[in-house]
Motif scaffolding. Structure first.
Motif, PDB file in Angstrom:
ATOM      1  N   LEU A 147       0.842  -1.200   0.000  1.00  0.00           N
ATOM      2  CA  LEU A 147       0.000   0.000   0.000  1.00  0.00           C
ATOM      3  C   LEU A 147       0.874   1.245   0.000  1.00  0.00           C
ATOM      4  O   LEU A 147       1.769   1.390   0.842  1.00  0.00           O
ATOM      5  N   VAL A 182      -4.077  -6.818   4.705  1.00  0.00           N
ATOM      6  CA  VAL A 182      -4.542  -6.119   3.511  1.00  0.00           C
ATOM      7  C   VAL A 182      -3.597  -6.456   2.362  1.00  0.00           C
ATOM      8  O   VAL A 182      -2.437  -6.030   2.347  1.00  0.00           O
ATOM      9  N   LEU A 192      -5.389  -2.696  -2.187  1.00  0.00           N
ATOM     10  CA  LEU A 192      -6.388  -1.659  -1.944  1.00  0.00           C
ATOM     11  C   LEU A 192      -6.499  -0.794  -3.190  1.00  0.00           C
ATOM     12  O   LEU A 192      -5.502  -0.278  -3.692  1.00  0.00           O
ATOM     13  N   GLN A 236      -8.470   2.454  -4.135  1.00  0.00           N
ATOM     14  CA  GLN A 236      -9.364   3.503  -3.648  1.00  0.00           C
ATOM     15  C   GLN A 236     -10.253   4.058  -4.747  1.00  0.00           C
ATOM     16  O   GLN A 236     -11.313   4.618  -4.462  1.00  0.00           O
ATOM     17  N   ILE A 243     -11.099  -3.707  -1.564  1.00  0.00           N
ATOM     18  CA  ILE A 243      -9.963  -4.062  -0.732  1.00  0.00           C
ATOM     19  C   ILE A 243      -9.896  -5.583  -0.629  1.00  0.00           C
ATOM     20  O   ILE A 243     -10.915  -6.242  -0.459  1.00  0.00           O
ATOM     21  N   GLU A 269     -12.269 -10.507  -1.617  1.00  0.00           N
ATOM     22  CA  GLU A 269     -12.429  -9.092  -1.972  1.00  0.00           C
ATOM     23  C   GLU A 269     -13.705  -8.539  -1.361  1.00  0.00           C
ATOM     24  O   GLU A 269     -14.743  -9.198  -1.373  1.00  0.00           O
ATOM     25  N   TYR A 278     -16.015  -1.338  -0.108  1.00  0.00           N
ATOM     26  CA  TYR A 278     -16.284  -0.550   1.086  1.00  0.00           C
ATOM     27  C   TYR A 278     -17.034   0.732   0.731  1.00  0.00           C
ATOM     28  O   TYR A 278     -16.944   1.247  -0.384  1.00  0.00           O
TER      29      TYR A 278
END
Length: 689
Positions: free
Chosen positions: A51, A92, A95, A97, A102, A216, A219
């Motif tokens: 990340l 994690v 990710l 965004q 995620i 997966e 969010y």
């Protein structure tokens, strides 16, 4: 008069000042206890392992906890990012965004299949939702007994020096007593990716790798709207954990316009509005007063001017412009029996009032339920005009369901075929609930009569089954010609009237198919046991996906067995796989329903054998080897009419079993048909889980 005006303006100014003092917003320092602390550094990002430069709503590392909601707090342990949710910690893996997705893997199951503490995978459903690519995997621990033949799904764990037998299963937990999963001490459910399912199907010993691939989730930030407003004034989005609400940070303090400051801003606006209204009232009173005085002075002049006004010529007299001129531009729709929605249509079908359908179904009485699918429950109803209808009530009235609702209405209204269910109408998309109104088909589904609640009345004769297959194939071929893929072909979606005539239903998963492309890429949808194996691998939807599903329907018609049955032997749970194996091993007689007279009626034996061969071609794993739906319909009609050429009839050699027929028959619809000596092929066996 000018003096009076000045007095009025002075009074209005005084009133405005008083209102501004009374409605002055509270200072930022009193907005929240957190505002007295340092709230800086929210412009920093979080980086750990894979990340890099992670920003709001996530926090962690250089991004302090006040810079985002606590549900998005990340940690960095030994160079690996972690998310804690409830009692579990997740590594994690990735990710995104931009896509708000995620990839997570449970830390207690990362490179490990034996748990010290049993806990199911649970996440806050209001924030995290499993992606459509995920499948459930159940781990059974401390099993006291298992089947004598050791399953490939077994794995061992050592607890306090004692080795225990454990078992895992992909998908729904079966009730098969052979597996004895009910005698396992505990079960833990974990989501895994579809790619991991494919890997496990190929090699059942790779459980640890499958768990490491994780799953997966998508969010949702519940404070997105407040954050957008904060960004609009140049602030940084944050969160006050003490008060459990979002805040807007300017520098190292709460912005004056956020939280209570925003309330003060609203109050200020109200005060300005009231002050302005007061001034406007005073000015209006002064204007009325001056106007009355002016009229008194000029009454005579005004009356004289009115008497000298010119009278319009007779040619200008007539009726006023009629409002009916405007109504001519409004389309005229057929009259509905609905009281509130009278005259309205949607995509050309009647729009029903919700109350009318509520009364027709007796307030959606559970005793009137006709069935339930993945998207809604269907109820029997009787309209005020006496029509019997089936009312489909969608489960949720959200954006996705509205899209589903509009899709089904649009598709059904543009299609007309005797073997497709007729849509009478729907409620408005702004209605209290989304309801679809279909013609009522009184005799249940094909599944009901083959192996369901209506099967106890006696088996359906073979020739009726063949006719049902022909009509279903005709309907699907018509859909494909109309650039529509059904995507959920199954015996539960094939309705029957009292004459056993077919009506294909439930277009909830259908999509219009663009004419300039060869496939549609989409996440896997449909019903287990019917889904095209290539669909799972490449997510490419074509009309050949419907052909595969119809091949399963043909197997159900031949065998009177459901597409998936966990009570069967574990190798035969999937009917498609079972049928392919029976055909390849020249054991078709073991698949065919004995009630059809396969062993005693030569005609039935020949036709079921031909239909089995056709089903086999439909079930080819490579879609290019499958026939089109139009070819399938044509082949079924030729089988029914017994229009088999003399050359094909001469090579048919009925012996004591069906081996000779299966080896020598050449299908009538395609010169590239696969005969029995070419059937033994790994590519022909569909994936089954």
């Amino acid at each position: 008069m000018r003096r009076h005006l000045l007095h009025l303006l002075a009074a209005a100014g005084t009133l405005l000042c008083l209102l501004l003092l009374l409605l002055r917003p509270a200072s930022a320092s009193s907005a929240s206890p957190s505002s007295r602390d340092s709230l800086s550094n929210c412009n920093r990002t979080f980086s750990c392992g894979p990340l890099v430069n992670v920003s709001y709503p996530f926090t962690g590392g250089d991004r302090p906890a006040h810079c985002g909601p606590p549900e998005f707090r990340l940690g960095c342990v030994a160079g690996f990012p972690e998310l804690t949710a409830g009692l579990l910690t997740y590594r994690v893996l990735a990710l995104d965004q931009a896509r708000r997705s995620i990839n997570l893997s449970r830390t207690d199951l990362y490179n490990n299949t034996c748990l010290q503490q049993y806990a199911n995978t649970t996440l806050n459903s209001t924030i995290f939702t499993l992606a459509s690519d995920d499948q459930g995997l159940t781990l059974f621990y401390e099993c006291s007994t298992l089947m004598t033949l050791k399953p490939e799904n077994l794995f061992d764990c050592e607890i306090n020096g004692t080795v225990t037998s454990n078992y895992y299963l992909i998908g729904a937990v079966p009730t098969d007593p052979i597996l004895n999963v009910s005698k396992c001490h505990v079960s833990v459910t974990v989501p895994i990716l579809q790619s991991a399912v494919i890997m496990l199907t190929a090699n059942r010993s790779r459980l640890g790798e499958a768990l490491m691939e994780g799953f997966e989730v998508n969010y949702t930030n519940p404070y997105e709207d407040q954050c957008g407003k904060c960004s609009g004034i140049g602030g940084e989005c944050g969160f006050d954990s003490d008060q459990g609400k979002p805040i807007c940070i300017c520098g190292d303090q709460i912005c004056p316009t956020s939280t209570t400051g925003s309330q003060g801003k609203v109050s200020l606006k109200i005060g300005l509005f009231l002050a302005g209204a007061a001034i406007a009232g005073l000015l209006l009173g002064f204007w009325i007063f001056s106007y009355i005085q002016k009229r008194k002075r000029k009454r005579a002049a005004a009356a004289e001017a009115q008497s000298k006004s010119i009278t319009p010529p007779p040619s200008s007299k007539g009726l006023p412009i009629s409002s009916t001129n405007f109504s001519r531009t409004t389309p005229s729709y057929p009259t509905s029996k609905s009281d509130l929605d009278r005259g309205s249509t949607y995509f050309g079908v009647q729009v029903f009032n919700y109350t009318e359908l509520e009364e027709a179904t007796q307030n959606f009485d559970p005793s009137r339920e006709l069935g339930e699918g993945g998207f809604g429950t269907v109820y029997y109803g009787r309209l005020q005009d006496g029509r019997e209808v089936a009312v489909k009530r969608l489960f949720e009235n959200n954006l996705k369901r509205v899209e589903q609702f509009m899709n089904e209405v649009e598709i059904l209204t543009r299609l007309r075929h005797p073997n497709l269910v007729t849509l009478f109408g729907c409620t408005s998309r702004r209605s209290r609930e989304l309801l679809l109104v279909y013609e009522y088909i009184p005799n249940g589904t094909m599944a009901d009569h083959l192996f369901g609640k209506s099967s106890s009345t006696g088996p359906i004769p073979w020739r009726i089954r063949l006719n049902m297959a022909i009509e279903s194939a005709d309907a699907l071929a018509y859909l494909h010609k109309s650039d529509v893929i059904h995507r959920d072909v199954k015996t539960n979606n094939i309705l029957l009237d009292h004459s056993f005539r077919v009506k294909v239903a439930d277009f909830g998963l259908s999509r219009l198919f663009p004419t300039d492309v060869t496939h549609v890429s989409t996440a896997p949808q449909g019903t287990p046991g019917y889904v095209d194996p290539e669909y799972y691998q490449c997510y490419q939807l074509t009309d050949k996906s419907d052909v595969y599903s119809f091949g399963v329907v043909l197997c159900e018609l031949i065998s009177s067995k459901p597409a998936v049955d966990t009570n069967r032997h574990r190798h035969d749970i999937n009917l498609a796989s079972m049928a392919v194996n029976k055909i390849q091993n020249h054991s078709l007689h073991e698949l065919v329903d004995p009630a059809l007279g396969y062993d005693t009626d030569y005609s039935v034996k020949r036709m079921t054998t031909l239909v089995a061969e056709l089903a086999f071609r439909c079930l080819q794993q490579e879609r290019d080897m499958r026939p089109t739906m139009e070819e399938v319909a044509k082949a079924l009609k030729e089988i029914e009419q017994e229009e088999i050429t003399l050359q094909n009839a001469e090579v048919v050699d009925i012996r004591s079993d069906d081996t000779g027929l299966l080896k020598n028959f050449t299908p009538p619809f395609s010169p590239e048909s696969v005969v029995t000596d070419k059937w033994v092929s790994d590519s022909a066996i569909p994936n089954s889980f």
